[in-house]
Design a protein around this motif. Structure first.
Motif, PDB file in Angstrom:
ATOM      1  N   LEU A   1     -52.964 -15.363  70.934  1.00  0.00           N
ATOM      2  CA  LEU A   1     -54.102 -14.610  71.449  1.00  0.00           C
ATOM      3  C   LEU A   1     -54.558 -15.211  72.772  1.00  0.00           C
ATOM      4  CD1 LEU A   1     -56.308 -12.473  71.203  1.00  0.00           C
ATOM      5  CD2 LEU A   1     -57.595 -14.073  69.769  1.00  0.00           C
ATOM      6  N   GLN A   2     -54.626 -16.537  72.807  1.00  0.00           N
ATOM      7  CA  GLN A   2     -54.933 -17.245  74.045  1.00  0.00           C
ATOM      8  C   GLN A   2     -53.627 -17.762  74.644  1.00  0.00           C
ATOM      9  OE1 GLN A   2     -58.130 -19.514  71.634  1.00  0.00           O
ATOM     10  NE2 GLN A   2     -58.628 -19.930  73.765  1.00  0.00           N
ATOM     11  N   GLY A   3     -53.710 -18.251  75.868  1.00  0.00           N
ATOM     12  CA  GLY A   3     -52.539 -18.809  76.528  1.00  0.00           C
ATOM     13  C   GLY A   3     -52.244 -20.217  76.041  1.00  0.00           C
ATOM     14  N   LEU A   4     -51.496 -20.967  76.831  1.00  0.00           N
ATOM     15  CA  LEU A   4     -51.126 -22.335  76.475  1.00  0.00           C
ATOM     16  C   LEU A   4     -52.349 -23.249  76.417  1.00  0.00           C
ATOM     17  CD1 LEU A   4     -47.932 -22.783  78.655  1.00  0.00           C
ATOM     18  CD2 LEU A   4     -48.003 -22.754  76.168  1.00  0.00           C
ATOM     19  N   ASN A   5     -53.302 -23.001  77.273  1.00  0.00           N
ATOM     20  CA  ASN A   5     -54.478 -23.850  77.373  1.00  0.00           C
ATOM     21  C   ASN A   5     -55.654 -23.181  76.665  1.00  0.00           C
ATOM     22  OD1 ASN A   5     -56.607 -25.510  78.140  1.00  0.00           O
ATOM     23  ND2 ASN A   5     -55.808 -25.812  80.202  1.00  0.00           N
ATOM     24  N   THR A   6     -56.254 -23.861  75.706  1.00  0.00           N
ATOM     25  CA  THR A   6     -57.352 -23.274  74.936  1.00  0.00           C
ATOM     26  C   THR A   6     -58.639 -23.150  75.738  1.00  0.00           C
ATOM     27  OG1 THR A   6     -57.835 -25.480  74.042  1.00  0.00           O
ATOM     28  CG2 THR A   6     -56.481 -24.009  72.697  1.00  0.00           C
ATOM     29  N   GLU A   7     -58.653 -23.677  76.954  1.00  0.00           N
ATOM     30  CA  GLU A   7     -59.828 -23.485  77.805  1.00  0.00           C
ATOM     31  C   GLU A   7     -59.944 -22.033  78.273  1.00  0.00           C
ATOM     32  OE1 GLU A   7     -61.258 -27.254  80.194  1.00  0.00           O
ATOM     33  OE2 GLU A   7     -59.156 -26.843  80.653  1.00  0.00           O
ATOM     34  N   THR A   8     -58.822 -21.305  78.243  1.00  0.00           N
ATOM     35  CA  THR A   8     -58.819 -19.903  78.641  1.00  0.00           C
ATOM     36  C   THR A   8     -59.223 -19.050  77.446  1.00  0.00           C
ATOM     37  OG1 THR A   8     -57.016 -20.348  80.183  1.00  0.00           O
ATOM     38  CG2 THR A   8     -57.448 -18.052  79.629  1.00  0.00           C
ATOM     39  N   GLU A   9     -60.361 -18.392  77.505  1.00  0.00           N
ATOM     40  CA  GLU A   9     -60.868 -17.611  76.384  1.00  0.00           C
ATOM     41  C   GLU A   9     -60.262 -16.209  76.365  1.00  0.00           C
ATOM     42  OE1 GLU A   9     -65.080 -17.550  76.288  1.00  0.00           O
ATOM     43  OE2 GLU A   9     -65.297 -19.728  76.123  1.00  0.00           O
ATOM     44  N   ALA A  10     -60.041 -15.704  75.160  1.00  0.00           N
ATOM     45  CA  ALA A  10     -59.520 -14.346  75.004  1.00  0.00           C
ATOM     46  C   ALA A  10     -60.654 -13.336  75.116  1.00  0.00           C
ATOM     47  CB  ALA A  10     -58.825 -14.210  73.657  1.00  0.00           C
ATOM     48  N   GLY A  11     -60.377 -12.180  75.745  1.00  0.00           N
ATOM     49  CA  GLY A  11     -61.376 -11.136  75.884  1.00  0.00           C
ATOM     50  C   GLY A  11     -61.094  -9.971  74.952  1.00  0.00           C
ATOM     51  N   VAL A  12     -61.932  -8.967  75.022  1.00  0.00           N
ATOM     52  CA  VAL A  12     -61.797  -7.780  74.172  1.00  0.00           C
ATOM     53  C   VAL A  12     -60.447  -7.105  74.401  1.00  0.00           C
ATOM     54  CG1 VAL A  12     -62.734  -5.492  73.669  1.00  0.00           C
ATOM     55  CG2 VAL A  12     -64.296  -7.416  74.072  1.00  0.00           C
ATOM     56  N   ALA A  13     -60.038  -7.032  75.653  1.00  0.00           N
ATOM     57  CA  ALA A  13     -58.750  -6.400  75.971  1.00  0.00           C
ATOM     58  C   ALA A  13     -57.594  -7.150  75.330  1.00  0.00           C
ATOM     59  CB  ALA A  13     -58.569  -6.318  77.483  1.00  0.00           C
ATOM     60  N   ASP A  14     -57.679  -8.483  75.304  1.00  0.00           N
ATOM     61  CA  ASP A  14     -56.629  -9.296  74.684  1.00  0.00           C
ATOM     62  C   ASP A  14     -56.544  -9.004  73.183  1.00  0.00           C
ATOM     63  OD1 ASP A  14     -55.978 -10.776  77.085  1.00  0.00           O
ATOM     64  OD2 ASP A  14     -57.864 -11.848  76.796  1.00  0.00           O
ATOM     65  N   VAL A  15     -57.695  -8.883  72.544  1.00  0.00           N
ATOM     66  CA  VAL A  15     -57.750  -8.599  71.104  1.00  0.00           C
ATOM     67  C   VAL A  15     -57.115  -7.242  70.816  1.00  0.00           C
ATOM     68  CG1 VAL A  15     -59.281  -8.114  69.161  1.00  0.00           C
ATOM     69  CG2 VAL A  15     -59.755 -10.066  70.673  1.00  0.00           C
ATOM     70  N   ARG A  16     -57.484  -6.237  71.579  1.00  0.00           N
ATOM     71  CA  ARG A  16     -56.944  -4.894  71.361  1.00  0.00           C
ATOM     72  C   ARG A  16     -55.443  -4.839  71.603  1.00  0.00           C
ATOM     73  NH1 ARG A  16     -61.656  -1.456  74.559  1.00  0.00           N
ATOM     74  NH2 ARG A  16     -63.259  -1.585  72.907  1.00  0.00           N
ATOM     75  N   GLU A  17     -54.992  -5.514  72.641  1.00  0.00           N
ATOM     76  CA  GLU A  17     -53.560  -5.514  72.968  1.00  0.00           C
ATOM     77  C   GLU A  17     -52.749  -6.169  71.858  1.00  0.00           C
ATOM     78  OE1 GLU A  17     -50.536  -7.352  76.373  1.00  0.00           O
ATOM     79  OE2 GLU A  17     -52.699  -7.334  76.724  1.00  0.00           O
ATOM     80  N   LEU A  18     -53.241  -7.298  71.342  1.00  0.00           N
ATOM     81  CA  LEU A  18     -52.528  -7.980  70.271  1.00  0.00           C
ATOM     82  C   LEU A  18     -52.540  -7.159  68.990  1.00  0.00           C
ATOM     83  CD1 LEU A  18     -50.936 -10.432  69.384  1.00  0.00           C
ATOM     84  CD2 LEU A  18     -53.086 -11.624  68.929  1.00  0.00           C
ATOM     85  N   ALA A  19     -53.657  -6.506  68.684  1.00  0.00           N
ATOM     86  CA  ALA A  19     -53.745  -5.659  67.490  1.00  0.00           C
ATOM     87  C   ALA A  19     -52.724  -4.521  67.560  1.00  0.00           C
ATOM     88  CB  ALA A  19     -55.151  -5.105  67.330  1.00  0.00           C
ATOM     89  N   ALA A  20     -52.595  -3.897  68.731  1.00  0.00           N
ATOM     90  CA  ALA A  20     -51.619  -2.817  68.906  1.00  0.00           C
ATOM     91  C   ALA A  20     -50.191  -3.329  68.729  1.00  0.00           C
ATOM     92  CB  ALA A  20     -51.797  -2.181  70.286  1.00  0.00           C
ATOM     93  N   PHE A  21     -49.927  -4.529  69.236  1.00  0.00           N
ATOM     94  CA  PHE A  21     -48.595  -5.138  69.096  1.00  0.00           C
ATOM     95  C   PHE A  21     -48.271  -5.389  67.631  1.00  0.00           C
ATOM     96  CE2 PHE A  21     -45.928  -8.928  68.761  1.00  0.00           C
ATOM     97  CZ  PHE A  21     -44.854  -8.595  69.582  1.00  0.00           C
ATOM     98  N   ILE A  22     -49.254  -5.881  66.875  1.00  0.00           N
ATOM     99  CA  ILE A  22     -49.063  -6.166  65.447  1.00  0.00           C
ATOM    100  C   ILE A  22     -48.715  -4.894  64.683  1.00  0.00           C
ATOM    101  CG2 ILE A  22     -50.309  -6.816  63.336  1.00  0.00           C
ATOM    102  CD1 ILE A  22     -51.777  -8.928  65.100  1.00  0.00           C
ATOM    103  N   ILE A  23     -49.444  -3.816  64.948  1.00  0.00           N
ATOM    104  CA  ILE A  23     -49.201  -2.548  64.250  1.00  0.00           C
ATOM    105  C   ILE A  23     -47.839  -1.982  64.625  1.00  0.00           C
ATOM    106  CG2 ILE A  23     -49.987  -0.167  64.014  1.00  0.00           C
ATOM    107  CD1 ILE A  23     -52.861  -1.290  64.466  1.00  0.00           C
ATOM    108  N   GLU A  24     -47.512  -2.048  65.906  1.00  0.00           N
ATOM    109  CA  GLU A  24     -46.224  -1.520  66.365  1.00  0.00           C
ATOM    110  C   GLU A  24     -45.056  -2.226  65.693  1.00  0.00           C
ATOM    111  OE1 GLU A  24     -43.539  -1.249  70.483  1.00  0.00           O
ATOM    112  OE2 GLU A  24     -45.611  -1.976  70.548  1.00  0.00           O
ATOM    113  N   HIS A  25     -45.170  -3.549  65.543  1.00  0.00           N
ATOM    114  CA  HIS A  25     -44.069  -4.338  64.989  1.00  0.00           C
ATOM    115  C   HIS A  25     -44.242  -4.620  63.493  1.00  0.00           C
ATOM    116  CE1 HIS A  25     -42.111  -5.170  68.878  1.00  0.00           C
ATOM    117  NE2 HIS A  25     -43.343  -5.157  69.365  1.00  0.00           N
TER     118      HIS A  25
END
Length: 326
Positions: free
Chosen positions: A227-251
């Motif tokens: 959900l986040q990148g290599l560095n945990t200092e980079t916070e995930a946003g709403v768009a990141d959550v939605r994109e990952l959710a769509a990927f999970i459903i697709e696969h």
């Protein structure tokens, strides 16, 4: 000449020489058999727990090792305490991962004392040619090397050679311990490959809090999404959550995982987004991403934490993503 006097004198000389020789031999044997407990121990400090584990397996009772980043602590974010800085200053050797993993520790302490304390990055040397590149980190490499056991074995060799050079009297001791530890790691690497092979090809996708498992994926045949990148200092946003959710459903990914050293809210938000689309995804368990488990438990060792991770992943990915009928 009084031959009796001469004979007596010669006997005394021989006797004195024998006594002196015996004393010298006894002293030599005492020195050779000196207990390691009476010798001065190397004072070493490790930043992350995986390196502490290497040192404990190789140095054992002939070094005094202190770990800085402990259970459940994120080394990306960790700032050294005043006590940590004192321990670093007092160390004869500091072992750290490098590749900007412990950026705050290095910035606050290591750089300031490098002129008087030997600091060794375990990812330097032959290991460097096997690194995953990344644009996220200065220097361009993924620092989470320990998730590929075959690469972490090269870190063990670097620690072994550094200790042997620093304390030549114990070099053979370190080499013997390292040989045994490396054999155990080779068995671990083979075990993880066999475990990962149990996951069906279409479900070999690992979704976690942040992108810490790229080396594990490359070594054991899993596609990795964080959900986040290599560095945990980079916070995930709403768009990141939605994109990952769509990927999970697709696969049709059946499970995703939280990490012991990172907050779980992001993954829980992804789970809610998947559910909102009518599907059910499980949180398959907690993985040790940047730190090991509780000291004194199997997961408190590198080998135990790696076994835990792969068993958790395999058991959760064997099932299929379920559609919610309600």
């Amino acid at each position: 000449m009084d031959w009796r006097f001469l004979k007596t004198s010669l006997c005394l000389v021989v006797l004195l020489l024998m006594v002196a020789s015996g004393c010298q031999k006894d002293n030599s044997e005492d020195t050779a058999n000196a207990s390691p407990a009476t010798e001065k121990k190397l004072r070493v400090v490790a930043t992350i727990s995986m390196i502490t584990d290497i040192l404990e397996n190789i140095g054992r009772d002939r070094i005094d090792v202190t770990g800085i980043v402990g259970e459940g602590v994120d080394p990306h974010l960790y700032k050294p305490t005043a006590g940590d800085v004192e321990r670093l200053k007092d160390a004869e050797i500091i072992f750290y991962n490098g590749l900007n993993l412990e950026a705050k520790i290095i910035g606050a302490a290591l750089d300031k004392m490098a002129y008087k304390t030997k600091a060794v990055a375990v990812t330097d040397g032959t290991l460097r040619s096997h690194l995953r590149t990344s644009s996220e980190f200065p220097g361009g490499y993924d620092p989470h090397v320990w998730h590929d056991v075959s690469l972490w074995m090269k870190a063990v060799e670097r620690v072994r050679d550094t200790l042997a050079q620093a304390a030549p009297n114990n070099a053979e001791y370190y080499r013997t311990n390292a040989k045994n530890y490396l054999a155990a790691l080779k068995t671990l690497h083979d075990d993880l490959q066999n475990l990962a092979a149990q996951v069906p090809d279409q479900r070999r996708i690992l979704v976690t809090t942040h992108d810490a498992f790229g080396y594990l994926g490359r070594a054991y045949g899993l596609e990795v999404r964080g959900l986040q990148g290599l560095n945990t200092e980079t916070e995930a946003g709403v768009a990141d959550v939605r994109e990952l959710a769509a990927f999970i459903i697709e696969h049709r990914i059946p499970a995703m995982f939280v990490e012991t050293s990172a907050p779980s809210q992001g993954i829980e938000a992804v789970q809610a987004a998947v559910r909102a689309k009518g599907f059910e995804i499980e949180i398959g368990g907690s993985l040790f991403a940047d730190a090991m488990g509780t000291p004194g438990t199997p997961e408190g060792t590198y080998i135990g934490s790696m076994h835990h991770n792969m068993n958790t992943i395999v058991n959760a990915l064997r099932v299929e993503l379920a559609y919610r009928s309600e």
